[in-house]
Design an enzyme around this catalytic site. Sequence first.
Site, PDB file in Angstrom:
ATOM      1  N   HIS A  21       0.825  -1.211   0.000  1.00  7.26           N
ATOM      2  CA  HIS A  21       0.000   0.000   0.000  1.00  7.26           C
ATOM      3  C   HIS A  21       0.859   1.262   0.000  1.00  7.26           C
ATOM      4  CE1 HIS A  21      -3.338  -2.640   0.984  1.00  7.26           C
ATOM      5  NE2 HIS A  21      -2.714  -3.056   2.079  1.00  7.26           N
ATOM      6  N   HIS A  78       5.773   6.534   6.757  1.00  6.66           N
ATOM      7  CA  HIS A  78       5.400   6.093   5.401  1.00  6.66           C
ATOM      8  C   HIS A  78       4.897   7.296   4.615  1.00  6.66           C
ATOM      9  CE1 HIS A  78       1.604   5.862   7.691  1.00  6.66           C
ATOM     10  NE2 HIS A  78       1.112   6.368   6.588  1.00  6.66           N
ATOM     11  N   HIS A 130       2.330   8.980   1.238  1.00  4.31           N
ATOM     12  CA  HIS A 130       1.186   8.887   0.316  1.00  4.31           C
ATOM     13  C   HIS A 130       1.506   9.806  -0.851  1.00  4.31           C
ATOM     14  CE1 HIS A 130      -1.319   6.863   3.394  1.00  4.31           C
ATOM     15  NE2 HIS A 130      -0.649   7.628   4.243  1.00  4.31           N
ATOM     16  N   GLU A 153      -2.882  13.292   1.325  1.00  7.60           N
ATOM     17  CA  GLU A 153      -4.175  12.842   1.864  1.00  7.60           C
ATOM     18  C   GLU A 153      -4.947  14.032   2.415  1.00  7.60           C
ATOM     19  OE1 GLU A 153      -3.406   9.216   4.405  1.00  7.60           O
ATOM     20  OE2 GLU A 153      -4.396   8.441   2.607  1.00  7.60           O
ATOM     21  N   HIS A 179       3.832  10.593   6.828  1.00  5.75           N
ATOM     22  CA  HIS A 179       3.210  10.331   8.123  1.00  5.75           C
ATOM     23  C   HIS A 179       4.211   9.636   9.037  1.00  5.75           C
ATOM     24  CE1 HIS A 179      -1.071  10.349   6.220  1.00  5.75           C
ATOM     25  NE2 HIS A 179      -0.641  11.563   6.505  1.00  5.75           N
ATOM     26  N   THR A 229      -5.822   6.499   8.234  1.00  2.42           N
ATOM     27  CA  THR A 229      -6.382   6.762   6.904  1.00  2.42           C
ATOM     28  C   THR A 229      -6.445   5.507   6.046  1.00  2.42           C
ATOM     29  OG1 THR A 229      -4.258   7.326   5.895  1.00  2.42           O
ATOM     30  CG2 THR A 229      -5.457   9.118   6.985  1.00  2.42           C
ATOM     31  N   THR A 230      -6.174   4.350   6.675  1.00  2.00           N
ATOM     32  CA  THR A 230      -6.328   3.058   5.994  1.00  2.00           C
ATOM     33  C   THR A 230      -7.126   2.153   6.925  1.00  2.00           C
ATOM     34  OG1 THR A 230      -4.238   2.268   6.954  1.00  2.00           O
ATOM     35  CG2 THR A 230      -4.135   3.219   4.735  1.00  2.00           C
TER      36      THR A 230
HETATM   37 ZN   LIG Z   1      -0.513   7.473   6.219  1.00  2.69          ZN
END
Ligand SMILES: [Zn+2]
Length: 326
Positions: free
Chosen positions: A90, A122, A124, A134, A147, A231-232
């Site tokens: 992801h 990680h 995005h 995000e 993040h 957010t996941t």
């Molecule tokens: Zn994140």
Amino acid sequence: MGTQGLGITFLTLPLVVRAAAGGQWCYDSQDPKCGPSHWKELKASCGGDKQSPVNIDRRQLQRDGGLGDILFEGYDQAPPGKWRLANDGHTVMLSLESESIPEHITISSGGLPGRYRALQLHFHWGSPAGNGSEHTLDGHQLPMELHIVHINVKYRTLAEAKGHPNGLAVLGFFFQASESPNTNYNTIVAGLRNISRAGDSVDLASTFRLSTLLPPAHHLSRYYRYQGSLTTPDCSEVVVWTLFEELVEISQEQLRAFVSTLHFPPAGSTLLKMTNNFRPPQPLHGRKVFASRAATASSGSPCGGHHQLLSPLLLLALLAPLSPTP
Ligand SMILES: [Zn+2]
Ligand SMILES: *[C@@H]1O[C@H](CO)[C@@H](O)[C@H](O)[C@H]1NC(C)=O
Ligand SMILES: *[C@@H]1O[C@H](CO)[C@@H](O)[C@H](O)[C@H]1NC(C)=O
């Protein structure tokens, strides 16, 4: 080759469909059938009323004088040992936990309800054609978002932390594209080539000071704060969010490395680039987003700008009736 390809497609198709229906989540860029709009079918909490990310409307911020400087500990030392960079299917994730020094990297103060230790960081990102943060700022996405996930030191495991509204604290940083490369990102960017496939991981050549990935320290007192979620999936509503106003600069070429090197888990015979791995903004549902004590004035600066733009126009409007009309 052709027939083998077909064989694989036929064999894996039923499995993929079953996975999409029963427990796998993904992004729309991977398969719209398991994208963010379907997450609440897998995990009810993803349909909750304190979800993340959100749009940060800088005209609607509420100043909180209690949001002073965050105390960053261990951010300025390269820890001993190794850091593992992984493609988890992801995102690209850097594990920050160390068995030898369990509370090496922590944050506290700045209105945080406790002390939190760093677990992982990680990113995005978007695609060659679009930005991929995000959180959005005044309705705009930025190219990428970092993040850094921290767990309240009161809790030992992620599962335990997920049972408490202040269980996790995530620091979010927005990126903007710059002309010159940000050499502090070289180690991570170089590692991407080694983790092109989902499930791959690599031990980085060296650890480094986490602070080098962030904007200069004196900018970190300017931030936004709100209560939200992961957010996941499972979208647990246990996150104290901090988004920093100052952007991290990274070159187009470095951004391109994220967008074009990594891949989602293969679906059948197709290998998809890992792009647009962001969840869109979720409704605030009455939540407030707070501005730190030092954050740029929420109403002050934009209004100041407008006055300067408007005054010549106002002047013209006032003068117009006085001019003789032919
Ligand atoms: Zn994140
Ligand atoms: C993408 O991000 C850049 C900042 O690097 C910004 O200038 C641009 O407006 C953004 N594009 C969109 C479509 O929001
Ligand atoms: C990572 O990839 C580079 C070249 O793509 C290679 O030279 C290097 O040995 C790899 N590192 C590891 C630890 O696998």
